[in-house]
Design a protein around this motif. Sequence first.
Motif, mmCIF file in Angstrom:
data_model
loop_
_atom_site.group_PDB
_atom_site.id
_atom_site.type_symbol
_atom_site.label_atom_id
_atom_site.label_comp_id
_atom_site.label_asym_id
_atom_site.label_seq_id
_atom_site.Cartn_x
_atom_site.Cartn_y
_atom_site.Cartn_z
ATOM 1 N N GLU A 272 54.948 31.201 40.330
ATOM 2 C CA GLU A 272 54.960 32.431 40.583
ATOM 3 C C GLU A 272 54.225 33.710 40.773
ATOM 4 N N LEU A 273 53.039 33.252 40.128
ATOM 5 C CA LEU A 273 51.460 33.781 39.154
ATOM 6 C C LEU A 273 51.553 34.172 40.378
ATOM 7 N N ASP A 274 50.603 33.378 41.060
ATOM 8 C CA ASP A 274 50.070 33.264 42.232
ATOM 9 C C ASP A 274 50.889 34.297 43.498
ATOM 10 N N ASN A 275 52.035 34.002 43.764
ATOM 11 C CA ASN A 275 52.480 34.959 44.703
ATOM 12 C C ASN A 275 52.423 36.446 43.666
ATOM 13 N N GLN A 276 52.178 36.520 42.435
ATOM 14 C CA GLN A 276 52.483 37.934 42.809
ATOM 15 C C GLN A 276 50.628 38.738 42.373
ATOM 16 N N LEU A 277 49.853 37.469 42.108
ATOM 17 C CA LEU A 277 49.068 38.371 42.474
ATOM 18 C C LEU A 277 48.273 38.468 44.276
ATOM 19 N N ILE A 278 48.849 37.667 44.887
ATOM 20 C CA ILE A 278 48.670 37.865 46.206
ATOM 21 C C ILE A 278 49.148 39.237 46.632
ATOM 22 N N GLU A 279 50.750 39.413 46.157
ATOM 23 C CA GLU A 279 51.200 40.497 46.571
ATOM 24 C C GLU A 279 50.798 41.602 45.365
ATOM 25 N N THR A 280 49.616 41.399 44.252
ATOM 26 C CA THR A 280 49.179 41.955 43.738
ATOM 27 C C THR A 280 47.783 43.392 44.517
ATOM 28 N N GLN A 281 47.207 41.774 45.339
ATOM 29 C CA GLN A 281 46.138 41.946 45.990
ATOM 30 C C GLN A 281 46.206 42.843 47.426
ATOM 31 N N ASP A 282 47.304 42.598 47.608
ATOM 32 C CA ASP A 282 47.411 42.640 49.502
ATOM 33 C C ASP A 282 47.744 44.874 48.433
ATOM 34 N N LYS A 283 48.648 44.482 47.155
ATOM 35 C CA LYS A 283 48.675 46.107 47.030
ATOM 36 C C LYS A 283 47.157 46.863 47.097
ATOM 37 N N ILE A 284 46.400 46.539 46.288
ATOM 38 C CA ILE A 284 44.805 46.855 45.779
ATOM 39 C C ILE A 284 44.370 46.800 47.281
ATOM 40 N N ASP A 285 44.721 45.797 48.406
ATOM 41 C CA ASP A 285 44.309 45.904 49.122
ATOM 42 C C ASP A 285 44.127 47.305 50.392
ATOM 43 N N VAL A 286 45.713 47.748 49.831
ATOM 44 C CA VAL A 286 46.227 49.018 50.602
ATOM 45 C C VAL A 286 45.608 50.231 49.842
ATOM 46 N N SER B 126 45.641 41.229 34.650
ATOM 47 C CA SER B 126 46.677 40.335 33.855
ATOM 48 C C SER B 126 47.191 38.281 33.940
ATOM 49 N N LEU B 127 47.190 38.500 35.934
ATOM 50 C CA LEU B 127 48.043 37.851 35.645
ATOM 51 C C LEU B 127 47.457 36.098 36.055
ATOM 52 N N ALA B 128 45.840 37.177 36.566
ATOM 53 C CA ALA B 128 45.193 35.889 36.617
ATOM 54 C C ALA B 128 44.768 34.919 34.912
ATOM 55 N N SER B 129 45.298 35.608 33.637
ATOM 56 C CA SER B 129 44.467 35.440 32.173
ATOM 57 C C SER B 129 46.047 34.846 32.387
ATOM 58 N N GLN B 130 47.332 35.379 32.881
ATOM 59 C CA GLN B 130 48.406 34.150 32.145
ATOM 60 C C GLN B 130 48.143 32.742 32.892
ATOM 61 N N LYS B 131 47.605 32.500 34.831
ATOM 62 C CA LYS B 131 47.663 32.160 35.633
ATOM 63 C C LYS B 131 46.669 30.796 34.463
ATOM 64 N N LYS B 132 46.065 31.211 34.104
ATOM 65 C CA LYS B 132 44.600 30.280 33.216
ATOM 66 C C LYS B 132 45.408 29.786 32.188
ATOM 67 N N ALA B 133 45.906 30.514 31.364
ATOM 68 C CA ALA B 133 46.982 29.801 30.437
ATOM 69 C C ALA B 133 47.758 28.980 30.802
ATOM 70 N N GLN B 134 48.769 29.319 31.771
ATOM 71 C CA GLN B 134 49.437 28.134 32.665
ATOM 72 C C GLN B 134 49.200 27.118 33.282
ATOM 73 N N ALA B 135 47.823 27.505 33.211
ATOM 74 C CA ALA B 135 47.266 25.971 33.255
ATOM 75 C C ALA B 135 46.898 25.433 32.900
ATOM 76 N N LEU C 239 46.022 48.770 38.704
ATOM 77 C CA LEU C 239 46.561 47.215 40.248
ATOM 78 C C LEU C 239 45.671 46.509 39.453
ATOM 79 N N VAL C 240 44.172 46.593 39.247
ATOM 80 C CA VAL C 240 43.014 45.524 39.274
ATOM 81 C C VAL C 240 43.522 45.343 37.558
ATOM 82 N N ASN C 241 43.698 45.877 36.611
ATOM 83 C CA ASN C 241 44.251 45.565 36.138
ATOM 84 C C ASN C 241 45.652 44.562 35.733
ATOM 85 N N LEU C 242 46.323 45.020 36.620
ATOM 86 C CA LEU C 242 47.718 44.044 36.393
ATOM 87 C C LEU C 242 46.683 42.831 37.030
#
Length: 444
Positions: free
Chosen positions: A74-88, A205-214, A199-202
């Motif tokens: 789920e975090l991976d999907n959110q990261l991809i979605e957030t990166q898409d928003k950052i790109d936009v 944050s998602l990357a940090s959560q993913k790291k903790a989950q990993a 978006l970068v902060n988000l």
Amino acid sequence: MNTLSKFLTIALSAVLALTMFLPAASADKLSDLEKQQQEVKQKQSELNSGIQQKTNEISQNQTTLEKIIAKIRELDNQLIETQDKIDVAQAEIDQTKVEIDELQKSIKELERKIAEREELLKERARAIQLSGGSVDYIDVLLGANSFVDFIDRFSAVNILIEADREIMREQAADKKLLAEQKAEVETKLAEQEAQKAELVNLKNSLASQKKAQAKLEKDLKAEQARLAKEKSTLETKHSETLDISAALEKKIGAEQARLAEVARKAEVARLAKEAAARKAEAQRQASASASASATAPVQAVAPPASSAGSSTFILPASGRFTSGFGGRDIGVGAESHLGMDIANVTGTPISAAASGIVSYAGNMSGYGNVVIVTHSINGQTHATVYAHMNSINVSVGQSVSQGQQVGGMGSTGRSTGTHLHFEIHVGPWNGARSNAVNPSPYVR
């Protein structure tokens, strides 16, 4: 007593002495083996509990692990979605910067016009200063030579005044437009930069959560490996105990067969001794009868009463019959009851149901204080069980006769009140109680 009788008496005494010695050694060994078997079964039960516990822990960890893996996806999907928003957002910022570049050209043109008007206004101000003050349009009008000249002068004055007004209006409008355009692009750019920063902060944050989950995933996988290893170790130990139990079962079977043979020989010796005693008594009576026949009339001699032990079992205790052989429920669910229960007061004497050798005397799980006697009756091995006793009066290897007290009634072990639990087994005691029979047809 003739020579043959003396020989038989001596031989039987020797056999009895030998059989009294051998059962003790055999029974002691059997008792030790049965205790070892109980310990192994207890260990098996503990290992089974440990294996089940590890299985449950592995299952719980697996459930948690699956949730963590799902969360990481789920975090991976959110990261991809957030990166898409950052790109936009970055694309919008780039477009805004292009617009700003275009606007800069427009701004420069406006600034040029404003500068020209500023210069024109400055020139007019200098002209007014050189003329000695403000231009007096009334003097211009009054200096007309004719009406036509007046009209011309009036038109010229209006044009000049309107030109000044137009310059001022354009100057004000251009300055306003310049300010609005600058403010618009600056606001737009600031908003886009703020959105991108958010978006970068988000993303961070998602990357940090993913790291903790990993990390949790890694720790749980390590825990799974540890639990699996411990479970494997327990399973190996359990397999070893099964092998030990099987080996003990064979040894117990051999020892039971040996003990049964000793009991059989003891029974044969006892019967032979009783037969010899009866024969000697018959000979004594015959001799006495022969001596008295010369002086007294001949009388019929009654056959001697048999003192041979009964081949049946006697009731081992007095009291109230409370439960028979077969299915029953005493409040803990249906169960198979493999004996008969006789209730009485604590300490009521409990006797051996038949002559035999004590093969077990001590505490046994569920039975409490228990005595097991091995018998040989008419060539058939039997075992009798006396459970829940308050006291034990015999020891392993001891020879007991029918009716001899082996203990006192009690309520030890898994018991709901003072009583004797009595079992009869056709064959030696085998732990699994697979050869238990209903005692009722056997006792008298």
